[in-house]
Design an enzyme around this catalytic site. Structure first.
Site, PDB file in Angstrom:
ATOM      1  N   ASP A   4      15.828 -15.478   3.442  1.00 16.07           N
ATOM      2  CA  ASP A   4      16.793 -14.389   3.342  1.00 16.07           C
ATOM      3  C   ASP A   4      16.510 -13.274   4.341  1.00 16.07           C
ATOM      4  O   ASP A   4      17.421 -12.539   4.726  1.00 16.07           O
ATOM      5  CB  ASP A   4      16.795 -13.811   1.931  1.00 16.07           C
ATOM      6  CG  ASP A   4      17.497 -14.713   0.924  1.00 16.07           C
ATOM      7  OD1 ASP A   4      17.961 -15.792   1.327  1.00 16.07           O
ATOM      8  OD2 ASP A   4      17.574 -14.342  -0.265  1.00 16.07           O
ATOM      9  N   ASP A  56      13.100   9.518  -3.870  1.00 14.07           N
ATOM     10  CA  ASP A  56      12.464   9.135  -2.610  1.00 14.07           C
ATOM     11  C   ASP A  56      13.477   9.032  -1.477  1.00 14.07           C
ATOM     12  O   ASP A  56      13.143   9.300  -0.315  1.00 14.07           O
ATOM     13  CB  ASP A  56      11.732   7.800  -2.770  1.00 14.07           C
ATOM     14  CG  ASP A  56      10.394   7.953  -3.496  1.00 14.07           C
ATOM     15  OD1 ASP A  56       9.929   9.090  -3.653  1.00 14.07           O
ATOM     16  OD2 ASP A  56       9.823   6.919  -3.891  1.00 14.07           O
ATOM     17  N   SER A 103       8.701  -5.334  -4.086  1.00 18.11           N
ATOM     18  CA  SER A 103       9.647  -6.144  -4.861  1.00 18.11           C
ATOM     19  C   SER A 103       9.753  -7.562  -4.311  1.00 18.11           C
ATOM     20  O   SER A 103      10.027  -8.508  -5.060  1.00 18.11           O
ATOM     21  CB  SER A 103      11.021  -5.480  -4.864  1.00 18.11           C
ATOM     22  OG  SER A 103      10.976  -4.217  -5.487  1.00 18.11           O
ATOM     23  N   THR A 153       5.361   0.341  -1.629  1.00 21.15           N
ATOM     24  CA  THR A 153       5.745   0.359  -3.046  1.00 21.15           C
ATOM     25  C   THR A 153       7.262   0.276  -3.226  1.00 21.15           C
ATOM     26  O   THR A 153       7.760   0.460  -4.332  1.00 21.15           O
ATOM     27  CB  THR A 153       5.222   1.638  -3.723  1.00 21.15           C
ATOM     28  OG1 THR A 153       5.589   2.782  -2.945  1.00 21.15           O
ATOM     29  CG2 THR A 153       3.716   1.595  -3.873  1.00 21.15           C
ATOM     30  N   TYR A 158      10.775  -1.887  -1.242  1.00 17.26           N
ATOM     31  CA  TYR A 158      11.326  -3.243  -1.149  1.00 17.26           C
ATOM     32  C   TYR A 158      10.235  -4.276  -0.893  1.00 17.26           C
ATOM     33  O   TYR A 158      10.252  -5.386  -1.428  1.00 17.26           O
ATOM     34  CB  TYR A 158      12.378  -3.267  -0.045  1.00 17.26           C
ATOM     35  CG  TYR A 158      13.295  -4.480  -0.034  1.00 17.26           C
ATOM     36  CD1 TYR A 158      13.136  -5.542  -0.921  1.00 17.26           C
ATOM     37  CD2 TYR A 158      14.340  -4.543   0.881  1.00 17.26           C
ATOM     38  CE1 TYR A 158      13.992  -6.636  -0.899  1.00 17.26           C
ATOM     39  CE2 TYR A 158      15.204  -5.634   0.908  1.00 17.26           C
ATOM     40  CZ  TYR A 158      15.017  -6.674   0.015  1.00 17.26           C
ATOM     41  OH  TYR A 158      15.864  -7.764   0.042  1.00 17.26           O
ATOM     42  N   SER A 159       9.250  -3.923  -0.070  1.00 17.05           N
ATOM     43  CA  SER A 159       8.176  -4.849   0.245  1.00 17.05           C
ATOM     44  C   SER A 159       7.470  -5.328  -1.024  1.00 17.05           C
ATOM     45  O   SER A 159       7.190  -6.520  -1.196  1.00 17.05           O
ATOM     46  CB  SER A 159       7.168  -4.185   1.193  1.00 17.05           C
ATOM     47  OG  SER A 159       6.082  -5.039   1.478  1.00 17.05           O
ATOM     48  N   ASN A 210       9.631   4.391   5.634  1.00 17.37           N
ATOM     49  CA  ASN A 210       9.393   3.377   4.604  1.00 17.37           C
ATOM     50  C   ASN A 210       9.345   1.959   5.174  1.00 17.37           C
ATOM     51  O   ASN A 210       8.315   1.309   5.136  1.00 17.37           O
ATOM     52  CB  ASN A 210      10.496   3.442   3.542  1.00 17.37           C
ATOM     53  CG  ASN A 210       9.988   3.873   2.190  1.00 17.37           C
ATOM     54  OD1 ASN A 210       8.880   4.390   2.074  1.00 17.37           O
ATOM     55  ND2 ASN A 210      10.784   3.665   1.162  1.00 17.37           N
ATOM     56  N   ASP A 211      10.500   1.507   5.682  1.00 15.85           N
ATOM     57  CA  ASP A 211      10.553   0.104   6.080  1.00 15.85           C
ATOM     58  C   ASP A 211      11.748  -0.198   6.966  1.00 15.85           C
ATOM     59  O   ASP A 211      12.710   0.559   7.051  1.00 15.85           O
ATOM     60  CB  ASP A 211      10.580  -0.827   4.856  1.00 15.85           C
ATOM     61  CG  ASP A 211      11.685  -0.484   3.864  1.00 15.85           C
ATOM     62  OD1 ASP A 211      12.801  -0.117   4.284  1.00 15.85           O
ATOM     63  OD2 ASP A 211      11.437  -0.585   2.648  1.00 15.85           O
TER      64      ASP A 211
END
Length: 288
Positions: free
Chosen positions: A176, A75, A192, A187, A189-190, A148-149
């Site tokens: 953090d 990815d 996780s 799907t 880091y968000s 993605n983010d």
């Protein structure tokens, strides 16, 4: 009539001896396509020589007349290709050589499906992208865009954040950091960090706290037309940074404001099959 061109955007560290790259190139060349090989990492650190009969080129130099990018990697490779291709709307077909590979359309065993791409028998899925601006004293000092983010994190210590949607306060917490994701990035880091899995074709902005120091920290899913702002507060005046699609860090400081909104750019992903997103989630996340 000039040849139609496809860029092979390859993670040359992942494809040992260019086995998959050469296989894909041979299929495309035998059907009359011009092939240009562009490594996903191409600078003074690139030590892997190209396979016999090919030379490396920069993707930015080849995009203007390319009909498609075929990525070979995970990815992360698709994210890099998306950044390069967004302004010119060049579609991307991903072949997964990485781990989860949520964005990739094909696994190595599916390469025979390239016939459909060769014959233009595919659908395009438009994926939302988001823009980010960093403001200091009311002035934009940096900007970027993501598929993605966008991640805001304290640099080894917690930071204080107040988050707004269209100037209306959504939440305030010390923690953090925060992930502001697209549905494509839901799907990553968000997820996780405890965020929801969102259909990648949806048009939303997802806000997920990272290790918030409050009992009831929750994700928020907003319409894509909202403007999200994050005030980096003075309560915890610690160094922090922004990372876009897992890239290099940009430093931020107390008093800065991060503004995120729907981008005018989008990423076009090639879809060859009718495999549902739900099935892919089940396969990739290990449900048995």
């Amino acid at each position: 009539m000039s040849q139609r061109k496809i860029i092979l955007y390859a993670n040359v560290e992942s494809d040992v001896n260019f086995g998959v790259t050469k296989q894909v190139a041979n299929i495309l060349k035998s059907n009359g396509w011009q092939i240009v090989l562009c490594p996903a990492i191409f600078d003074e650190t690139t030590t892997v020589p190209p396979p016999s009969g090919y030379i490396y080129s920069y993707i930015d130099d080849e995009l203007h007349n390319a009909e498609m990018i075929v990525t070979l990697g995970g990815d992360g490779t698709i994210l890099k290709a998306a950044r390069a291709a967004a302004d010119l709307s060049v579609p991307i077909l991903g072949i997964n050589l990485g781990g989860k590979g949520f964005m990739a359309e094909l696994e190595v065993d599916d390469i025979h499906q390239l016939d459909a791409a060769i014959n233009s028998e595919y659908n395009i899925e438009n994926r939302l992208m988001i823009d980010v601006h960093l403001l200091r004293d009311g002035e934009v000092i940096w900007h970027d865009y993501a598929l993605n983010d966008i991640v805001i994190k304290g640099d080894n210590k917690v930071i204080d954040m107040t988050i707004f949607g269209d100037n209306q306060k959504i939440t305030h917490f010390t923690g953090d950091g925060v992930v502001i994701a697209t549905p494509t990035g839901s799907t990553a880091y968000s997820m996780s960090a405890g965020g929801p899995i969102v259909d990648p074709a949806a048009k939303n902005i997802i806000i997920t706290p990272i290790c918030a120091h409050v009992l009831e920290a929750r994700s928020f899913v907003l319409l894509s037309g909202r403007i999200v702002t994050v005030d980096i507060g003075y309560k915890k005046a610690n160094p922090a940074y922004i990372s876009v699609d897992g890239g290099k860090h940009t430093n931020i400081q107390s008093g800065d404001v991060v503004r995120v909104l729907k981008s005018e750019r989008n990423t076009q992903l090639v879809r060859l099959s009718d495999k549902s997103f739900y099935r892919k989630v089940s396969e990739k996340l290990g449900e048995r």
